[in-house]
Enzyme design. Structure first.
Site, PDB file in Angstrom:
ATOM      1  N   ASP A   1       0.858  -1.172   0.000  1.00  0.00           N
ATOM      2  CA  ASP A   1       0.000   0.000   0.000  1.00  0.00           C
ATOM      3  C   ASP A   1       0.905   1.237   0.000  1.00  0.00           C
ATOM      4  O   ASP A   1       2.096   1.145   0.336  1.00  0.00           O
ATOM      5  CB  ASP A   1      -0.906  -0.024   1.236  1.00  0.00           C
TER       6      ASP A   1
ATOM      7  N   ASP B   1      -0.295   5.127   0.793  1.00  0.00           N
ATOM      8  CA  ASP B   1      -0.611   6.071   1.861  1.00  0.00           C
ATOM      9  C   ASP B   1      -0.534   5.380   3.212  1.00  0.00           C
ATOM     10  O   ASP B   1      -1.223   4.394   3.465  1.00  0.00           O
ATOM     11  CB  ASP B   1      -2.022   6.649   1.669  1.00  0.00           C
TER      12      ASP B   1
ATOM     13  N   ASP C   1      -1.255  -0.661   6.102  1.00  0.00           N
ATOM     14  CA  ASP C   1      -1.459  -0.010   7.397  1.00  0.00           C
ATOM     15  C   ASP C   1      -2.904  -0.062   7.855  1.00  0.00           C
ATOM     16  O   ASP C   1      -3.205   0.367   8.960  1.00  0.00           O
ATOM     17  CB  ASP C   1      -1.016   1.459   7.328  1.00  0.00           C
TER      18      ASP C   1
END
Length: 343
Positions: free
Chosen positions: A26, A28, A225
């Site tokens: 990922d 961001d 995250d």
């Protein structure tokens, strides 16, 4: 998918960058936040790549084109090509193309990344509900997307047109904190119309399928995250995952995670790719030890003793809480004991 509920994070005798052929990262909250590289990300990814691990960047953000994302990563010191980037715009464009004939007009509520992905699939982006679209697609349009675009989507969806969304992330991390994501904008249209979109992005199967098709990964590791997109997406796809604590997920949320939100591994940041993962081992009847920490269930709930690497303590706490929760959510209060770790 029927899977046995995970009751503890796994250990690995080998560095994760050696145990897996491809990292599905990922962006961001993992590689950058607010456009700036997260601490240790550039160095860690460079070392993993030099060691032979293929790096692919998988993002629910449909606003930017793969070329733009690759250029951004390269500027940050993470060399990347457009082919290394997989976006939810590409996943939703494929989903639409499988349901509409080539040349169909699609009303776009979003940014250039979505338009480019539609053209790649032989579809024609249009800007108005009055341009005779055959469907509506909604993706993140950036912080300056005007309210009038949501109104345009509502007009078209209310007429009964098929409605697609690149993703439904309610929030996104930024350099100043947590901000509303595309999911919040999708909710506006849902409230106005009462309709429900077909969604392509993580954690749903269209995004996993798009990623596998474009990367050819044989033993992938999802790195993210977010529990509700990255980790759940790995769970849906039946692949292993690494949660890093550099984005939106807090240590307390991880301890209380539902079965589909429990990652295979946990690390503070992307340095976790480069090292073996410690084993979490049972101690006594209701305890678990990791590194210098031992977690158990005490009279007042979760208890933690020891010292050392804070993430080891978190791993031990997860093992106790997930074991107690089984197929459900842990109801043990973890706030005070997690706060002790400073994560």
């Amino acid at each position: 998918m029927n899977q046995t509920a995970r009751t503890r994070p796994d250990g690995s005798e080998r560095a994760l960058s050696e145990a897996y052929d491809t990292a599905l990262l990922d962006l961001d909250g993992v590689v950058y936040a607010g456009g700036e590289a997260i601490a240790y990300a550039v160095e860690s990814l460079g070392t993993a790549r030099e060691g032979g691990m293929h790096l692919a960047y998988v993002t629910n953000n449909a606003a930017r084109t793969p070329e733009t994302v690759a250029e951004h990563l390269t500027r940050l010191g993470v060399p990347a090509e457009a082919s290394d980037v997989i976006t939810s715009a590409q996943a939703v464009a494929r989903l639409i193309s499988e349901q509409l004939p080539g040349g169909s007009r699609v009303l776009v509520i979003g940014a250039e990344g979505l338009r480019v992905a539609l053209r790649e699939r032989g579809l024609v982006p249009v800007e108005s509900a009055d341009d005779d679209p055959a469907a509506v697609v909604q993706g993140y349009g950036g912080p300056d997307m005007p309210w009038s675009r949501l109104m345009e989507a509502s007009y078209a969806v209310a007429r009964g047109l098929p409605w697609f969304a690149s993703n439904t992330d309610l929030t996104i991390p930024s350099g100043r904190g947590i901000a509303p994501g595309n999911g919040a904008a999708v909710e506006v249209v849902r409230i106005a119309t009462g309709a429900t979109p077909q969604v392509a992005g993580k954690p749903l199967p269209p995004m996993h399928r798009e990623t596998v098709l474009r990367t050819g990964a044989e033993r992938p590791l999802v790195v993210g995250d977010r529990l509700d997109t990255d980790i759940e997406g790995a769970h849906v796809g039946g692949v292993d995952s690494l949660l890093v604590l550099t984005g939106v997920t807090t240590a307390a949320q991880l301890v209380a995670a539902r079965p589909e939100h429990r990652p295979t591994y946990v690390a503070e940041d992307l340095r976790g790719l480069l090292v073996p993962q410690p084993e979490v081992v049972p101690v006594g009847d209701d305890g678990f030890r990791c590194g210098g920490w031992t977690a158990s269930v005490g009279a007042d709930g979760l208890a933690l003793e020891g010292d050392g690497d804070a993430v080891d303590g978190l791993r031990a706490l997860c093992a106790v809480a997930w074991t107690a929760a089984g197929d459900g959510v842990c109801e043990l209060d973890s706030a005070k004991v997690v706060a002790r770790l400073g994560l």
